[in-house]
Enzyme design. Structure first.
Site, PDB file in Angstrom:
ATOM      1  N   ARG A   1       6.424  -6.547   6.830  1.00  0.00           N
ATOM      2  CA  ARG A   1       6.324  -6.381   5.273  1.00  0.00           C
ATOM      3  C   ARG A   1       7.087  -6.143   4.341  1.00  0.00           C
ATOM      4  NH1 ARG A   1       1.190  -7.086   6.084  1.00  0.00           N
ATOM      5  NH2 ARG A   1       0.187  -6.153   7.840  1.00  0.00           N
TER       6      ARG A   1
ATOM      7  N   LYS B   1      -4.949 -10.369  11.041  1.00  0.00           N
ATOM      8  CA  LYS B   1      -4.773  -9.638  11.968  1.00  0.00           C
ATOM      9  C   LYS B   1      -5.572  -8.188  12.428  1.00  0.00           C
ATOM     10  CE  LYS B   1      -1.079  -6.830  11.138  1.00  0.00           C
ATOM     11  NZ  LYS B   1      -1.075  -5.439  12.126  1.00  0.00           N
ATOM     12  N   SER B   2      -6.081  -7.197  11.231  1.00  0.00           N
ATOM     13  CA  SER B   2      -6.642  -6.234  11.960  1.00  0.00           C
ATOM     14  C   SER B   2      -8.111  -6.650  12.767  1.00  0.00           C
ATOM     15  CB  SER B   2      -8.084  -5.671  10.901  1.00  0.00           C
ATOM     16  OG  SER B   2      -5.580  -4.460  10.419  1.00  0.00           O
TER      17      SER B   2
ATOM     18  N   GLY C   1       1.530  -0.710  16.523  1.00  0.00           N
ATOM     19  CA  GLY C   1       0.480   0.139  16.422  1.00  0.00           C
ATOM     20  C   GLY C   1      -0.607  -0.423  16.157  1.00  0.00           C
TER      21      GLY C   1
ATOM     22  N   ASP D   1      -0.796  -1.522   3.001  1.00  0.00           N
ATOM     23  CA  ASP D   1       0.156  -2.743   3.616  1.00  0.00           C
ATOM     24  C   ASP D   1       1.078  -2.997   2.487  1.00  0.00           C
ATOM     25  OD1 ASP D   1       0.109  -2.265   6.138  1.00  0.00           O
ATOM     26  OD2 ASP D   1      -2.028  -2.814   6.580  1.00  0.00           O
TER      27      ASP D   1
ATOM     28  N   SER E   1      -6.800   7.214   8.283  1.00  0.00           N
ATOM     29  CA  SER E   1      -6.130   5.837   9.331  1.00  0.00           C
ATOM     30  C   SER E   1      -7.545   5.685   9.916  1.00  0.00           C
ATOM     31  CB  SER E   1      -5.756   6.887  10.461  1.00  0.00           C
ATOM     32  OG  SER E   1      -4.831   5.908  11.107  1.00  0.00           O
TER      33      SER E   1
ATOM     34  N   ARG F   1       7.248   6.200  16.025  1.00  0.00           N
ATOM     35  CA  ARG F   1       5.768   6.325  15.854  1.00  0.00           C
ATOM     36  C   ARG F   1       4.598   7.208  15.891  1.00  0.00           C
ATOM     37  NH1 ARG F   1       3.582   0.821  13.348  1.00  0.00           N
ATOM     38  NH2 ARG F   1       2.506   2.145  12.345  1.00  0.00           N
TER      39      ARG F   1
ATOM     40  N   LYS G   1       5.857   3.681   8.671  1.00  0.00           N
ATOM     41  CA  LYS G   1       5.124   2.742   9.070  1.00  0.00           C
ATOM     42  C   LYS G   1       6.518   1.507  10.018  1.00  0.00           C
ATOM     43  CE  LYS G   1       1.329   2.564   7.597  1.00  0.00           C
ATOM     44  NZ  LYS G   1       0.305   2.199   8.016  1.00  0.00           N
TER      45      LYS G   1
ATOM     46  N   ARG H   1       9.135   2.370   4.718  1.00  0.00           N
ATOM     47  CA  ARG H   1       9.028   1.874   4.089  1.00  0.00           C
ATOM     48  C   ARG H   1       9.375   1.919   2.810  1.00  0.00           C
ATOM     49  NH1 ARG H   1       3.582  -1.729   6.369  1.00  0.00           N
ATOM     50  NH2 ARG H   1       4.727  -3.220   7.471  1.00  0.00           N
TER      51      ARG H   1
HETATM   52  C1  S3P Z   1      -4.304  -0.794  10.861  1.00  0.00           C
HETATM   53  C2  S3P Z   1      -4.741   0.698  10.019  1.00  0.00           C
HETATM   54  C3  S3P Z   1      -2.992   0.920   9.137  1.00  0.00           C
HETATM   55  C4  S3P Z   1      -3.000  -0.256   8.621  1.00  0.00           C
HETATM   56  C5  S3P Z   1      -2.295  -1.318   9.659  1.00  0.00           C
HETATM   57  C6  S3P Z   1      -3.462  -1.597  10.439  1.00  0.00           C
HETATM   58  C7  S3P Z   1      -5.567  -1.174  11.168  1.00  0.00           C
HETATM   59  O1  S3P Z   1      -2.499   1.519   9.830  1.00  0.00           O
HETATM   60  O2  S3P Z   1      -1.577  -0.027   8.749  1.00  0.00           O
HETATM   61  O3  S3P Z   1      -1.610  -2.237   9.342  1.00  0.00           O
HETATM   62  O4  S3P Z   1      -6.067  -2.470  12.096  1.00  0.00           O
HETATM   63  O5  S3P Z   1      -6.712  -0.866  11.380  1.00  0.00           O
HETATM   64  P1  S3P Z   1      -3.640   3.663   9.808  1.00  0.00           P
HETATM   65  O6  S3P Z   1      -4.331   3.547   9.808  1.00  0.00           O
HETATM   66  O7  S3P Z   1      -1.877   3.990  10.123  1.00  0.00           O
HETATM   67  O8  S3P Z   1      -3.385   3.738   8.262  1.00  0.00           O
END
Ligand code: S3P
Length: 435
Positions: free
Chosen positions: A387, A21-22, A93, A314, A166, A121, A341, A345
């Site tokens: 999740r 996904k990222s 997010g 995650d 982050s 958030r 999140k 969670r």
């Molecule tokens: C992500 C970063 C993480 C993760 C999220 C995906 C990303 O969040 O929890 O599911 O793709 O950069 P944070 O940057 O808030 O830690």
């Protein structure tokens, strides 16, 4: 929609989880501002990534999605257009924070919004650095929350120290830095996932990373690429835990991304006694990928804290499920971020597992879980968090009796294929959906 689950016996066979996904988010964003064509293969079809894709289209990018690939006609760094309407990040997010950075570099007005979870958030963490760079960005309730309004352009370089580890905030700053004179640096309290750095380098930018400092040195024209997206290790995590726990299981998970900033789950599970082996490794330059074999084994408790937390952030809900089946007291600390999140969670997983008979205690920054305990089926809420939903679904196929997981459609937010894979592995009688 409800998911009905009951105790499964040994898990055998082979699966492939969907694209990361990222990395899919980043492919869509960077592909749109590169010159030329980008092809994303094995992309994630999850709701979050589709939200980013729709937004990139509203910003003027031609994107064609078919079953096997997404084709992006890059507009170049300065080719995006002002959108006619607000941009909806839905539950994502990553979309909101990464796009805030990108839009801060654009000399036009835009508004980012999202669903009721995303509107709660924290957004000050991106507003602060982007404003320091010169963006006119504001949010609701004194800049704490979205919707966000952004009028970008005329940015300057900054040297910024992140308060929380982050990847989303780091990536927002790096994407905005593509539009400044001079070199922007970001320092992290501990290392978060580095997919933005890797994809920008792949597309022709130059990013230097020392231990905790990342500097965007050269913003050469980004050039479109054809990229294969590795399977999402955060999705694989659910099946790594499932096959570790059910006696007699052996599962091959093909083509999983094993970027070292994401493999905390492998380290933690192995320390707990899991039998996981990496079969074939490939693709070392862009994002490393491997086939993983997991066999059932006896798990023991562990302390999870400090630098590993951003690398398993995650996976903590499913690790909490694993801990209910491990011998001894597992402690998770330094995980305050879990409270902000898609839902809180820490509260949500403790509530669900407690209902199923686990010995689990909430702490401000984590959990204490005593195992092993026999889980018992119950009616559980997903809290509309993908999740939490998937972690409790795994608990449901480990538990005696029937579990009903409410609002299970939220699973599509990151892993639409989850239920069908679980059903195939556990059997149709043990996993089915009803209204
Ligand atoms: C992500 C970063 C993480 C993760 C999220 C995906 C990303 O969040 O929890 O599911 O793709 O950069 P944070 O940057 O808030 O830690």
């Amino acid at each position: 929609m409800k998911l009905i689950l009951s105790k499964a016996s040994k898990i055998r066979g082979e699966i492939k989880v969907s694209g990361d996904k990222s990395i899919t988010h980043r492919g869509l964003i960077v592909g749109s501002i590169a010159e030329g064509i980008t092809i994303l293969k094995d992309y994630s079809t999850c709701d979050d990534c589709m939200a980013t894709m729709e937004i990139m289209k509203k910003l003027g990018t031609n994107i064609l999605k078919n079953k096997a690939t997404i084709r992006i006609e890059g507009k170049g760094l300065h080719g995006l257009k002002e959108p006619d309407d607000i941009l909806d990040c839905k539950n994502s997010g990553t979309s909101m924070r990464l796009l805030s950075g990108l839009l801060s570099g654009q000399n036009f007005f835009s508004v980012l919004t999202g669903d009721s979870s995303l509107l709660k958030r924290p957004m000050k963490r991106i507003i602060e650095p982007l404003r320091l760079m010169g963006a006119k960005i504001s949010g609701r309730e004194n800049d704490q929350y979205a919707p966000l309004t952004i009028k970008g352009g005329n940015l300057k370089a900054i040297d910024y120290k992140l308060k929380v580890a982050s990847a989303q905030v780091k990536s927002a700053i790096l994407l905005a830095s593509l539009y400044v004179e001079g070199n922007t640096s970001v320092t992290e309290p501990s290392q978060s996932r580095d997919h933005t750095e890797r994809i920008l380098n792949l597309y022709g930018a130059k990013i230097e990373s020392s231990k905790d400092k990342i500097t965007l040195k050269d913003k050469n024209k980004l050039k479109g690429k054809e990229i294969s997206i590795p399977g999402d290790i955060s999705s694989a995590a659910f099946f790594l835990v499932l096959a570790s726990i059910i006696k007699g299981s052996r599962l091959l998970i093909k083509n999983v991304g094993i970027n070292p900033t994401r493999t905390g789950i492998l380290e933690v599970l192995k320390t707990m006694g899991a039998d996981i082996s990496i079969k074939i490794e490939r693709n070392k330059n862009y994002e490393p990928v491997a086939d993983l074999i997991v066999k059932a084994s006896k798990l023991k408790s562990i302390k999870i804290f400090g630098e590993v937390i951003p690398k398993v952030i995650d996976e903590l809900p499913i690790l909490a499920v694993a801990a209910t089946q491990a011998e001894g007291v597992t402690e998770i600390k330094d995980a305050h971020e879990l409270r902000v999140k898609e839902t809180d969670r820490i509260y949500a997983i403790a509530a669900g597992l407690k209902k199923m008979g686990a010995k689990i205690e909430e702490k401000p920054d984590g959990l204490i879980i005593e195992g092993p305990s026999t889980l018992k089926g119950n009616i559980c809420e997903s809290f509309n968090d993908h999740r939490i939903g998937m972690a409790l679904a795994i608990a449901g196929v480990l538990a005696e009796g029937k579990t009903q997981l409410l609002e299970s459609e939220c699973i599509d937010v990151s892993f639409p294929e989850f239920t069908s894979i679980l059903r195939r592995l556990c059997g149709a009688d043990h996993v089915y959906e009803t209204n």
